[in-house]
Write a protein that holds these residues in place. Structure first.
Motif, PDB file in Angstrom:
ATOM      1  N   GLU A 199       0.524  -1.267   0.365  1.00  0.00           N
ATOM      2  CA  GLU A 199      -0.691  -0.019  -0.143  1.00  0.00           C
ATOM      3  C   GLU A 199       0.868   1.295   0.181  1.00  0.00           C
ATOM      4  O   GLU A 199       0.797   1.967   0.359  1.00  0.00           O
ATOM      5  N   PHE A 200       1.777   1.541  -0.827  1.00  0.00           N
ATOM      6  CA  PHE A 200       2.853   2.667  -1.173  1.00  0.00           C
ATOM      7  C   PHE A 200       3.767   2.213  -2.128  1.00  0.00           C
ATOM      8  O   PHE A 200       3.786   1.164  -2.435  1.00  0.00           O
ATOM      9  N   GLY A 201       4.366   3.176  -2.714  1.00  0.00           N
ATOM     10  CA  GLY A 201       5.411   3.344  -3.891  1.00  0.00           C
ATOM     11  C   GLY A 201       6.070   2.987  -3.517  1.00  0.00           C
ATOM     12  O   GLY A 201       6.445   3.324  -2.631  1.00  0.00           O
ATOM     13  N   PHE A 202       7.096   2.214  -4.547  1.00  0.00           N
ATOM     14  CA  PHE A 202       8.044   1.760  -4.473  1.00  0.00           C
ATOM     15  C   PHE A 202       9.245   1.622  -5.223  1.00  0.00           C
ATOM     16  O   PHE A 202       8.580   1.331  -6.907  1.00  0.00           O
ATOM     17  N   THR A 203      10.038   2.433  -5.780  1.00  0.00           N
ATOM     18  CA  THR A 203      11.161   2.201  -7.104  1.00  0.00           C
ATOM     19  C   THR A 203      11.847   0.510  -7.200  1.00  0.00           C
ATOM     20  O   THR A 203      12.339   0.083  -8.218  1.00  0.00           O
ATOM     21  N   GLU A 204      12.110   0.369  -5.587  1.00  0.00           N
ATOM     22  CA  GLU A 204      13.057  -1.002  -5.845  1.00  0.00           C
ATOM     23  C   GLU A 204      12.437  -2.267  -5.135  1.00  0.00           C
ATOM     24  O   GLU A 204      11.856  -1.945  -3.607  1.00  0.00           O
ATOM     25  N   ARG A 205      12.592  -3.247  -4.858  1.00  0.00           N
ATOM     26  CA  ARG A 205      12.233  -4.399  -4.290  1.00  0.00           C
ATOM     27  C   ARG A 205      12.855  -5.868  -4.387  1.00  0.00           C
ATOM     28  O   ARG A 205      13.124  -6.104  -4.834  1.00  0.00           O
ATOM     29  N   ARG A 206      13.497  -5.748  -3.060  1.00  0.00           N
ATOM     30  CA  ARG A 206      14.683  -6.728  -2.989  1.00  0.00           C
ATOM     31  C   ARG A 206      14.277  -8.180  -1.842  1.00  0.00           C
ATOM     32  O   ARG A 206      14.079  -7.558  -0.589  1.00  0.00           O
ATOM     33  N   CYS A 257      15.137 -14.203  10.332  1.00  0.00           N
ATOM     34  CA  CYS A 257      14.173 -13.791   9.369  1.00  0.00           C
ATOM     35  C   CYS A 257      14.413 -13.029   8.017  1.00  0.00           C
ATOM     36  O   CYS A 257      14.991 -12.744   7.582  1.00  0.00           O
ATOM     37  N   ARG A 258      13.816 -14.072   6.412  1.00  0.00           N
ATOM     38  CA  ARG A 258      13.698 -13.583   5.631  1.00  0.00           C
ATOM     39  C   ARG A 258      12.353 -13.107   4.969  1.00  0.00           C
ATOM     40  O   ARG A 258      11.907 -13.320   5.638  1.00  0.00           O
ATOM     41  N   GLY A 259      12.914 -11.732   4.921  1.00  0.00           N
ATOM     42  CA  GLY A 259      11.914 -11.417   3.787  1.00  0.00           C
ATOM     43  C   GLY A 259      11.756 -10.298   3.029  1.00  0.00           C
ATOM     44  O   GLY A 259      12.626 -11.084   1.655  1.00  0.00           O
ATOM     45  N   MET A 260      11.340  -8.630   2.827  1.00  0.00           N
ATOM     46  CA  MET A 260      11.984  -8.001   1.703  1.00  0.00           C
ATOM     47  C   MET A 260      12.068  -6.908   1.857  1.00  0.00           C
ATOM     48  O   MET A 260      11.477  -5.884   2.726  1.00  0.00           O
ATOM     49  N   VAL A 261      12.411  -6.501   1.478  1.00  0.00           N
ATOM     50  CA  VAL A 261      12.693  -4.685   1.411  1.00  0.00           C
ATOM     51  C   VAL A 261      12.495  -3.603   0.279  1.00  0.00           C
ATOM     52  O   VAL A 261      12.163  -4.131  -0.889  1.00  0.00           O
ATOM     53  N   PHE A 262      11.826  -2.800   1.000  1.00  0.00           N
ATOM     54  CA  PHE A 262      11.512  -1.440  -0.432  1.00  0.00           C
ATOM     55  C   PHE A 262      11.918  -0.324  -0.530  1.00  0.00           C
ATOM     56  O   PHE A 262      12.361  -0.028   1.180  1.00  0.00           O
ATOM     57  N   ARG A 263      12.078   0.005  -1.442  1.00  0.00           N
ATOM     58  CA  ARG A 263      13.195   1.485  -1.812  1.00  0.00           C
ATOM     59  C   ARG A 263      11.984   2.582  -1.822  1.00  0.00           C
ATOM     60  O   ARG A 263      11.453   2.063  -3.355  1.00  0.00           O
ATOM     61  N   VAL A 264      11.755   3.080  -0.756  1.00  0.00           N
ATOM     62  CA  VAL A 264      11.297   4.230  -1.577  1.00  0.00           C
ATOM     63  C   VAL A 264      11.762   6.101  -1.640  1.00  0.00           C
ATOM     64  O   VAL A 264      12.847   6.239  -0.942  1.00  0.00           O
ATOM     65  N   PRO A 265      11.174   6.761  -3.168  1.00  0.00           N
ATOM     66  CA  PRO A 265      12.195   7.302  -3.265  1.00  0.00           C
ATOM     67  C   PRO A 265      12.069   8.399  -1.671  1.00  0.00           C
ATOM     68  O   PRO A 265      11.031   8.601  -1.211  1.00  0.00           O
ATOM     69  N   LYS A 266      12.915   9.787  -1.616  1.00  0.00           N
ATOM     70  CA  LYS A 266      12.925  10.007  -0.409  1.00  0.00           C
ATOM     71  C   LYS A 266      12.308  10.859  -0.997  1.00  0.00           C
ATOM     72  O   LYS A 266      11.484  11.626   0.151  1.00  0.00           O
ATOM     73  N   ALA A 267      11.902  11.997  -1.545  1.00  0.00           N
ATOM     74  CA  ALA A 267      10.733  12.885  -1.887  1.00  0.00           C
ATOM     75  C   ALA A 267       9.108  11.896  -1.522  1.00  0.00           C
ATOM     76  O   ALA A 267       8.288  13.196  -1.081  1.00  0.00           O
ATOM     77  N   GLU A 268       9.418  10.506  -1.576  1.00  0.00           N
ATOM     78  CA  GLU A 268       7.641  10.232  -0.886  1.00  0.00           C
ATOM     79  C   GLU A 268       7.985   9.787   0.149  1.00  0.00           C
ATOM     80  O   GLU A 268       6.917   9.052   0.920  1.00  0.00           O
ATOM     81  N   GLY A 269       9.060   9.537   0.702  1.00  0.00           N
ATOM     82  CA  GLY A 269       8.946   9.037   1.951  1.00  0.00           C
ATOM     83  C   GLY A 269       8.741   9.629   2.967  1.00  0.00           C
ATOM     84  O   GLY A 269       8.392   8.845   4.473  1.00  0.00           O
ATOM     85  N   LEU A 270       8.783  10.804   3.345  1.00  0.00           N
ATOM     86  CA  LEU A 270       8.103  11.300   4.659  1.00  0.00           C
ATOM     87  C   LEU A 270       6.452  11.335   4.720  1.00  0.00           C
ATOM     88  O   LEU A 270       6.274  10.300   5.372  1.00  0.00           O
ATOM     89  N   GLU A 271       5.733  11.174   3.149  1.00  0.00           N
ATOM     90  CA  GLU A 271       4.071  10.361   3.515  1.00  0.00           C
ATOM     91  C   GLU A 271       4.013   9.066   3.716  1.00  0.00           C
ATOM     92  O   GLU A 271       2.946   8.962   3.826  1.00  0.00           O
ATOM     93  N   THR A 272       4.931   8.748   2.901  1.00  0.00           N
ATOM     94  CA  THR A 272       5.093   6.837   3.146  1.00  0.00           C
ATOM     95  C   THR A 272       4.900   6.641   4.987  1.00  0.00           C
ATOM     96  O   THR A 272       4.357   5.697   5.157  1.00  0.00           O
ATOM     97  N   LEU A 273       5.878   7.559   5.620  1.00  0.00           N
ATOM     98  CA  LEU A 273       5.449   7.035   7.221  1.00  0.00           C
ATOM     99  C   LEU A 273       4.926   7.309   7.392  1.00  0.00           C
ATOM    100  O   LEU A 273       3.929   7.116   8.439  1.00  0.00           O
ATOM    101  N   ARG A 274       3.764   8.572   7.470  1.00  0.00           N
ATOM    102  CA  ARG A 274       2.938   8.870   7.947  1.00  0.00           C
ATOM    103  C   ARG A 274       1.021   7.929   7.640  1.00  0.00           C
ATOM    104  O   ARG A 274       1.065   6.886   8.481  1.00  0.00           O
TER     105      ARG A 274
END
Length: 235
Positions: free
Chosen positions: A38-45, A82-99
């Motif tokens: 439920e948030f935008g990301f540019t990379e997932r690993r 634990c194995r999972g996934m990391v998501f990279r969120v552009p810094k311009a969208e980081g604040l709104e994503t955290l909220r």
């Protein structure tokens, strides 16, 4: 909503300060964030962390259960890996994503947000993860297999059942070639319980008295018994 355990706002402000906003934001997902971010990301690993493990040991009284029948969601507990996934969120969208993420994951302040070193094939990244303390009142402690079966059979919240949540997470982990033996065992418990109930129901159907089968042309027993012998009107 349940009464907040802690005010989540200071924890959000601390997470924002620790991030700084000067670089892209990394988030570590180990449960529903993997299949419903439920948030935008540019990379997932694919990623892993040491010192923490995924556990279906957190009470849910709204999303996957109710106050009367609490359900379960995942927490990241200390110990193991634990194995999972990391998501990279552009810094311009980081604040709104955290909220927005705080509204979803932290309305009652139940988690302890932590910045963890996550290993990936491309190197380590520092990502925010939502961990759970064993001192939290929402930590279930050890649950018996029978308790898990009961929860899977009955706990339903506004987003669906605890069983659906566990099954969806397991399927998504498998899709990403992530093996979680503990979760697979719990989902198998629920499947075995459903099979047991189906077999019990079938056995009960077989044991039930069978209705008489009418064959055309055969005399009806009740009519035969009533017509045997002369009637009073004819005597």
């Amino acid at each position: 909503m349940p009464k907040p355990l802690r005010d989540p706002q200071p924890m959000l402000e601390r997470a924002i300060a620790d991030w700084g906003g000067h670089e892209d934001l990394w988030l570590f997902g180990y449960g529903s964030l993997i299949w419903r971010p439920e948030f935008g990301f540019t990379e997932r690993r694919p990623a892993w962390v040491h010192g923490w493990h995924r556990a279906l040991k957190m009470w849910s009284r709204v999303n996957r259960g109710s106050v009367q029948t609490p359900g379960l969601v995942f927490g990241l507990l200390s110990g193991g890996s634990c194995r999972g996934m990391v998501f990279r969120v552009p810094k311009a969208e980081g604040l709104e994503t955290l909220r927005r993420l705080w509204l979803r994951e932290m309305p009652t302040g139940v988690y302890d947000p932590r910045w963890l070193q996550c290993g990936t094939a491309e190197g380590h990244v520092r990502a925010l993860a939502f961990t759970l303390s064993r001192r939290s009142p929402n930590f279930t402690g050890e649950l018996s297999d029978e308790r898990y079966r009961h929860i899977f059979a009955h706990a339903v919240g506004r987003y669906g059942s605890s069983l659906d949540y566990a099954q969806q997470t397991l399927l998504e982990l498998q899709r990403h070639s992530i093996h979680d033996a503990a979760l697979a065992r719990l989902v198998a418990l629920a499947a075995a319980k459903e099979q047991e109930q189906r077999q019990s129901g079938n056995a009960a159907d077989c044991d039930a008295p069978q209705a008489p089968v009418y064959v055309p042309g055969s005399p009806d027993k009740s009519e035969s018994s009533q017509s045997s012998g002369p009637s009073k009107e004819n005597t």
